[in-house]
Scaffold this motif. Sequence first.
Motif, PDB file in Angstrom:
ATOM      1  N   TRP A 246     -38.278 -15.577   7.765  1.00  7.96           N
ATOM      2  CA  TRP A 246     -38.443 -16.505   8.886  1.00  7.96           C
ATOM      3  C   TRP A 246     -37.803 -15.990  10.175  1.00  7.96           C
ATOM      4  O   TRP A 246     -38.358 -16.190  11.258  1.00  7.96           O
ATOM      5  N   ARG A 247     -36.643 -15.332  10.074  1.00  2.21           N
ATOM      6  CA  ARG A 247     -35.970 -14.838  11.285  1.00  2.21           C
ATOM      7  C   ARG A 247     -36.815 -13.767  11.981  1.00  2.21           C
ATOM      8  O   ARG A 247     -36.982 -13.805  13.200  1.00  2.21           O
ATOM      9  N   GLU A 248     -37.298 -12.818  11.216  1.00  2.00           N
ATOM     10  CA  GLU A 248     -38.090 -11.742  11.808  1.00  2.00           C
ATOM     11  C   GLU A 248     -39.388 -12.284  12.406  1.00  2.00           C
ATOM     12  O   GLU A 248     -39.809 -11.854  13.482  1.00  2.00           O
ATOM     13  N   GLU A 249     -40.008 -13.226  11.728  1.00  2.00           N
ATOM     14  CA  GLU A 249     -41.235 -13.844  12.259  1.00  2.00           C
ATOM     15  C   GLU A 249     -40.946 -14.560  13.577  1.00  2.00           C
ATOM     16  O   GLU A 249     -41.719 -14.467  14.526  1.00  2.00           O
ATOM     17  N   LEU A 250     -39.822 -15.261  13.638  1.00  2.00           N
ATOM     18  CA  LEU A 250     -39.454 -15.985  14.855  1.00  2.00           C
ATOM     19  C   LEU A 250     -39.163 -15.003  15.994  1.00  2.00           C
ATOM     20  O   LEU A 250     -39.629 -15.195  17.118  1.00  2.00           O
ATOM     21  N   ARG A 251     -38.422 -13.937  15.704  1.00  2.00           N
ATOM     22  CA  ARG A 251     -38.124 -12.918  16.724  1.00  2.00           C
ATOM     23  C   ARG A 251     -39.409 -12.282  17.247  1.00  2.00           C
ATOM     24  O   ARG A 251     -39.577 -12.100  18.456  1.00  2.00           O
ATOM     25  N   THR A 252     -40.305 -11.936  16.329  1.00  2.00           N
ATOM     26  CA  THR A 252     -41.574 -11.309  16.712  1.00  2.00           C
ATOM     27  C   THR A 252     -42.391 -12.242  17.599  1.00  2.00           C
ATOM     28  O   THR A 252     -42.942 -11.819  18.621  1.00  2.00           O
ATOM     29  N   GLN A 253     -42.459 -13.503  17.239  1.00  2.00           N
ATOM     30  CA  GLN A 253     -43.220 -14.477  18.036  1.00  2.00           C
ATOM     31  C   GLN A 253     -42.585 -14.669  19.413  1.00  2.00           C
ATOM     32  O   GLN A 253     -43.294 -14.787  20.413  1.00  2.00           O
ATOM     33  N   ALA A 254     -41.271 -14.694  19.472  1.00  2.00           N
ATOM     34  CA  ALA A 254     -40.588 -14.856  20.761  1.00  2.00           C
ATOM     35  C   ALA A 254     -40.917 -13.688  21.699  1.00  2.00           C
ATOM     36  O   ALA A 254     -41.111 -13.895  22.908  1.00  2.00           O
ATOM     37  N   ILE A 255     -41.008 -12.491  21.151  1.00  2.00           N
ATOM     38  CA  ILE A 255     -41.375 -11.324  21.957  1.00  2.00           C
ATOM     39  C   ILE A 255     -42.817 -11.459  22.434  1.00  2.00           C
ATOM     40  O   ILE A 255     -43.115 -11.223  23.605  1.00  2.00           O
ATOM     41  N   LYS A 256     -43.719 -11.872  21.540  1.00  2.00           N
ATOM     42  CA  LYS A 256     -45.131 -12.048  21.919  1.00  2.00           C
ATOM     43  C   LYS A 256     -45.282 -13.070  23.035  1.00  2.00           C
ATOM     44  O   LYS A 256     -46.128 -12.920  23.916  1.00  2.00           O
ATOM     45  N   TRP A 257     -44.467 -14.122  22.989  1.00  2.00           N
ATOM     46  CA  TRP A 257     -44.532 -15.171  24.008  1.00  2.00           C
ATOM     47  C   TRP A 257     -43.698 -14.846  25.244  1.00  2.00           C
ATOM     48  O   TRP A 257     -43.623 -15.635  26.178  1.00  2.00           O
ATOM     49  N   ASN A 258     -43.049 -13.668  25.208  1.00  2.00           N
ATOM     50  CA  ASN A 258     -42.237 -13.207  26.331  1.00  2.00           C
ATOM     51  C   ASN A 258     -41.133 -14.213  26.699  1.00  2.00           C
ATOM     52  O   ASN A 258     -40.888 -14.467  27.873  1.00  2.00           O
ATOM     53  N   LEU A 259     -40.487 -14.754  25.682  1.00  2.00           N
ATOM     54  CA  LEU A 259     -39.415 -15.723  25.914  1.00  2.00           C
ATOM     55  C   LEU A 259     -38.087 -14.999  26.122  1.00  2.00           C
ATOM     56  O   LEU A 259     -37.777 -14.055  25.388  1.00  2.00           O
ATOM     57  N   PRO A 260     -37.310 -15.419  27.095  1.00  2.00           N
ATOM     58  CA  PRO A 260     -36.017 -14.776  27.360  1.00  2.00           C
ATOM     59  C   PRO A 260     -34.940 -15.266  26.395  1.00  2.00           C
ATOM     60  O   PRO A 260     -34.046 -16.034  26.758  1.00  2.00           O
ATOM     61  N   LEU A 261     -35.041 -14.826  25.157  1.00  2.00           N
ATOM     62  CA  LEU A 261     -34.125 -15.254  24.108  1.00  2.00           C
ATOM     63  C   LEU A 261     -33.427 -14.043  23.494  1.00  2.00           C
ATOM     64  O   LEU A 261     -34.064 -13.020  23.244  1.00  2.00           O
ATOM     65  N   THR A 262     -32.151 -14.195  23.241  1.00  2.00           N
ATOM     66  CA  THR A 262     -31.373 -13.219  22.485  1.00  2.00           C
ATOM     67  C   THR A 262     -30.977 -13.899  21.193  1.00  2.00           C
ATOM     68  O   THR A 262     -30.483 -15.036  21.206  1.00  2.00           O
ATOM     69  N   PHE A 263     -31.195 -13.220  20.072  1.00  2.00           N
ATOM     70  CA  PHE A 263     -30.912 -13.824  18.770  1.00  2.00           C
ATOM     71  C   PHE A 263     -29.664 -13.220  18.135  1.00  2.00           C
ATOM     72  O   PHE A 263     -29.459 -12.009  18.181  1.00  2.00           O
ATOM     73  N   THR A 264     -28.853 -14.091  17.561  1.00  2.00           N
ATOM     74  CA  THR A 264     -27.724 -13.687  16.734  1.00  2.00           C
ATOM     75  C   THR A 264     -27.799 -14.503  15.457  1.00  2.00           C
ATOM     76  O   THR A 264     -28.653 -15.379  15.316  1.00  2.00           O
ATOM     77  N   GLY A 265     -26.888 -14.248  14.551  1.00  2.00           N
ATOM     78  CA  GLY A 265     -26.867 -15.020  13.312  1.00  2.00           C
ATOM     79  C   GLY A 265     -25.947 -14.379  12.296  1.00  2.00           C
ATOM     80  O   GLY A 265     -25.243 -13.405  12.602  1.00  2.00           O
ATOM     81  N   PRO A 266     -25.966 -14.901  11.106  1.00  2.00           N
ATOM     82  CA  PRO A 266     -25.123 -14.343  10.050  1.00  2.00           C
ATOM     83  C   PRO A 266     -25.597 -12.937   9.681  1.00  2.00           C
ATOM     84  O   PRO A 266     -26.723 -12.547  10.005  1.00  2.00           O
ATOM     85  N   MET A 267     -24.743 -12.222   9.009  1.00  2.00           N
ATOM     86  CA  MET A 267     -25.107 -10.892   8.520  1.00  2.00           C
ATOM     87  C   MET A 267     -26.287 -11.039   7.566  1.00  2.00           C
ATOM     88  O   MET A 267     -26.209 -11.776   6.592  1.00  2.00           O
ATOM     89  N   GLU A 268     -27.371 -10.354   7.859  1.00  2.00           N
ATOM     90  CA  GLU A 268     -28.576 -10.463   7.043  1.00  2.00           C
ATOM     91  C   GLU A 268     -28.619  -9.454   5.899  1.00  2.00           C
ATOM     92  O   GLU A 268     -29.448  -9.583   5.005  1.00  2.00           O
ATOM     93  N   ASP A 269     -27.755  -8.472   5.928  1.00  2.00           N
ATOM     94  CA  ASP A 269     -27.644  -7.510   4.837  1.00  2.00           C
ATOM     95  C   ASP A 269     -26.698  -8.125   3.804  1.00  2.00           C
ATOM     96  O   ASP A 269     -25.475  -8.124   3.995  1.00  2.00           O
ATOM     97  N   HIS A 270     -27.260  -8.659   2.735  1.00  2.00           N
ATOM     98  CA  HIS A 270     -26.489  -9.426   1.752  1.00  2.00           C
ATOM     99  C   HIS A 270     -25.348  -8.604   1.147  1.00  2.00           C
ATOM    100  O   HIS A 270     -24.219  -9.091   1.018  1.00  2.00           O
ATOM    101  N   ASP A 271     -25.616  -7.365   0.786  1.00  2.00           N
ATOM    102  CA  ASP A 271     -24.571  -6.519   0.210  1.00  2.00           C
ATOM    103  C   ASP A 271     -23.454  -6.265   1.213  1.00  2.00           C
ATOM    104  O   ASP A 271     -22.272  -6.301   0.866  1.00  2.00           O
ATOM    105  N   ARG A 272     -23.818  -5.994   2.464  1.00  2.00           N
ATOM    106  CA  ARG A 272     -22.799  -5.771   3.509  1.00  2.00           C
ATOM    107  C   ARG A 272     -21.929  -7.007   3.655  1.00  2.00           C
ATOM    108  O   ARG A 272     -20.700  -6.909   3.738  1.00  2.00           O
TER     109      ARG A 272
END
Length: 146
Positions: free
Chosen positions: A15-41
């Motif tokens: 869902w995160r990657e899909e949302l980021r990709t869509q935001a780029i397509k819509w040219n939205l001025p958004l910067t995304f952060t969040g929890p560490m997505e690499d589970h092992d890390r």
Amino acid sequence: MELTVYLAGEIHNPWREELRTQAIKWNLPLTFTGPMEDHDRSDLIGEKILGKQPTTVLRDETASSINNLRTQILLSKSDVVIAYFGDQYKQWNSAMDAATAITLNKPVILIRDEKLHHALKELANKAQLVVETPEQALKALAYIFE
């Protein structure tokens, strides 16, 4: 104007990657952060920083402390939080992140299927918006820039 969006929620679907990709397509001025997505890390960060721990409980505790530090800083710097709750996993971290955002007076967009209404009713009541899909959350953010 640019918004920083903290993406809290389930890490076991794209869902995160899909949302980021869509935001780029819509040219939205958004910067995304969040929890560490690499589970092992995320699970091993305590030992990476503090060294080998004698038990799995202490390994989890050290990782949790460092992940909580990271989360607190990124949440506090965000303008809005999107918290995604899927129906497959228990998502205590997502609930904690959303609750923390609320206590920091950050606007929260809660994404959840209608069948999760009862389980998330108190959290949903505190959120600024409840939607059922990541695309609906992104559309709500896009509206801010109109």
